[in-house]
Motif scaffolding. Structure first.
Motif, PDB file in Angstrom:
ATOM      1  N   GLY A  55       0.856  -1.179   0.000  1.00 38.07           N
ATOM      2  CA  GLY A  55       0.000   0.000   0.000  1.00 38.07           C
ATOM      3  C   GLY A  55       0.894   1.230   0.000  1.00 38.07           C
ATOM      4  N   TRP A  56       0.353   2.347  -0.433  1.00 35.96           N
ATOM      5  CA  TRP A  56       1.121   3.597  -0.462  1.00 35.96           C
ATOM      6  C   TRP A  56       1.353   4.050   0.967  1.00 35.96           C
ATOM      7  CZ3 TRP A  56       3.466   5.376  -4.668  1.00 35.96           C
ATOM      8  CH2 TRP A  56       3.045   4.880  -5.902  1.00 35.96           C
ATOM      9  N   ARG A  74       9.894  -1.179  -5.807  1.00 32.07           N
ATOM     10  CA  ARG A  74       9.400   0.018  -5.119  1.00 32.07           C
ATOM     11  C   ARG A  74       9.157   1.106  -6.151  1.00 32.07           C
ATOM     12  NH1 ARG A  74      12.891   2.843  -1.486  1.00 32.07           N
ATOM     13  NH2 ARG A  74      14.534   2.220  -2.892  1.00 32.07           N
ATOM     14  N   THR A  75       8.006   1.743  -6.055  1.00 29.91           N
ATOM     15  CA  THR A  75       7.675   2.844  -6.956  1.00 29.91           C
ATOM     16  C   THR A  75       7.390   4.073  -6.110  1.00 29.91           C
ATOM     17  OG1 THR A  75       6.748   1.306  -8.564  1.00 29.91           O
ATOM     18  CG2 THR A  75       6.150   3.629  -8.814  1.00 29.91           C
ATOM     19  N   MET A  76       7.952   5.202  -6.534  1.00 27.69           N
ATOM     20  CA  MET A  76       7.780   6.455  -5.821  1.00 27.69           C
ATOM     21  C   MET A  76       6.496   7.148  -6.280  1.00 27.69           C
ATOM     22  SD  MET A  76      10.364   5.939  -4.042  1.00 27.69           S
ATOM     23  CE  MET A  76      10.605   7.394  -3.058  1.00 27.69           C
ATOM     24  N   SER A  77       6.120   8.198  -5.576  1.00 28.75           N
ATOM     25  CA  SER A  77       4.830   8.868  -5.811  1.00 28.75           C
ATOM     26  C   SER A  77       4.723   9.586  -7.146  1.00 28.75           C
ATOM     27  CB  SER A  77       4.525   9.844  -4.679  1.00 28.75           C
ATOM     28  OG  SER A  77       5.506  10.856  -4.630  1.00 28.75           O
ATOM     29  N   HIS A  99       5.780   6.064  -1.195  1.00 28.71           N
ATOM     30  CA  HIS A  99       6.114   4.978  -2.117  1.00 28.71           C
ATOM     31  C   HIS A  99       5.233   3.765  -1.832  1.00 28.71           C
ATOM     32  CE1 HIS A  99       8.375   4.214   1.556  1.00 28.71           C
ATOM     33  NE2 HIS A  99       8.384   2.931   1.209  1.00 28.71           N
ATOM     34  N   ILE A 100       5.361   2.783  -2.713  1.00 28.42           N
ATOM     35  CA  ILE A 100       4.696   1.490  -2.542  1.00 28.42           C
ATOM     36  C   ILE A 100       5.725   0.402  -2.845  1.00 28.42           C
ATOM     37  CG2 ILE A 100       3.841   1.393  -4.930  1.00 28.42           C
ATOM     38  CD1 ILE A 100       1.293   0.029  -3.810  1.00 28.42           C
ATOM     39  N   GLY A 101       5.657  -0.678  -2.098  1.00 25.32           N
ATOM     40  CA  GLY A 101       6.492  -1.846  -2.364  1.00 25.32           C
ATOM     41  C   GLY A 101       5.609  -2.964  -2.878  1.00 25.32           C
TER      42      GLY A 101
END
Length: 135
Positions: A55-56, A74-77, A99-101
């Motif tokens: 989850g973010w 991992r993705t950043m906002s 971020h979200i993993g």
């Protein structure tokens, strides 16, 4: 009274208030917790099932992690900056970066994580999806 109720319901429905994105397929095991001065430390093992996501969220402090098994994405906002971490990789997450993993692989992903947070703060804080199409 009906008009007031209808207006309140419409405002709530269309207010644009974003809600947090819950994690799915994530389990955590506490290994150790301690405090020194104005810092809280927590050592945890985090497992993300295939297809699972954190989850973010963001952290108030710094997080240090090592991938023990699988692959962490991992993705950043900004929805475009993505980091891929494989077994044996280490990573540092700085405070306040949303971020979200995710585990996009076919086997469970296991992280060993040390959280170094300001005393009295949670390990992470939920955030709404910043507009990314995958979560």
């Amino acid at each position: 009274m009906r008009i007031v109720s209808a207006v309140v319901a419409a405002l709530l429905l269309f207010s644009g208030v974003a809600s947090a994105t819950p994690s799915h397929g994530v389990t955590a095991k506490d290994i150790a917790k301690w405090s020194v001065g104005d810092k809280d430390y927590a050592l945890r093992e985090i497992t993300v099932a295939p297809g699972g996501a954190t989850g973010w969220h963001h952290h108030d402090g710094t997080l240090y992690a090592a991938v023990k098994k699988g692959v962490l994405t991992r993705t950043m906002s900004d929805c475009t900056t993505t980091f891929v971490h494989h077994r044996g990789d280490t990573l540092i997450e700085e405070p306040a970066h949303v971020h979200i993993g995710r585990n996009l692989g076919t086997e469970p992903m296991v992280l060993e994580v040390l959280y170094v947070n300001p005393a009295g703060t949670p390990l992470s804080r939920d955030e709404p999806n910043p507009g990314c199409s995958f979560e």
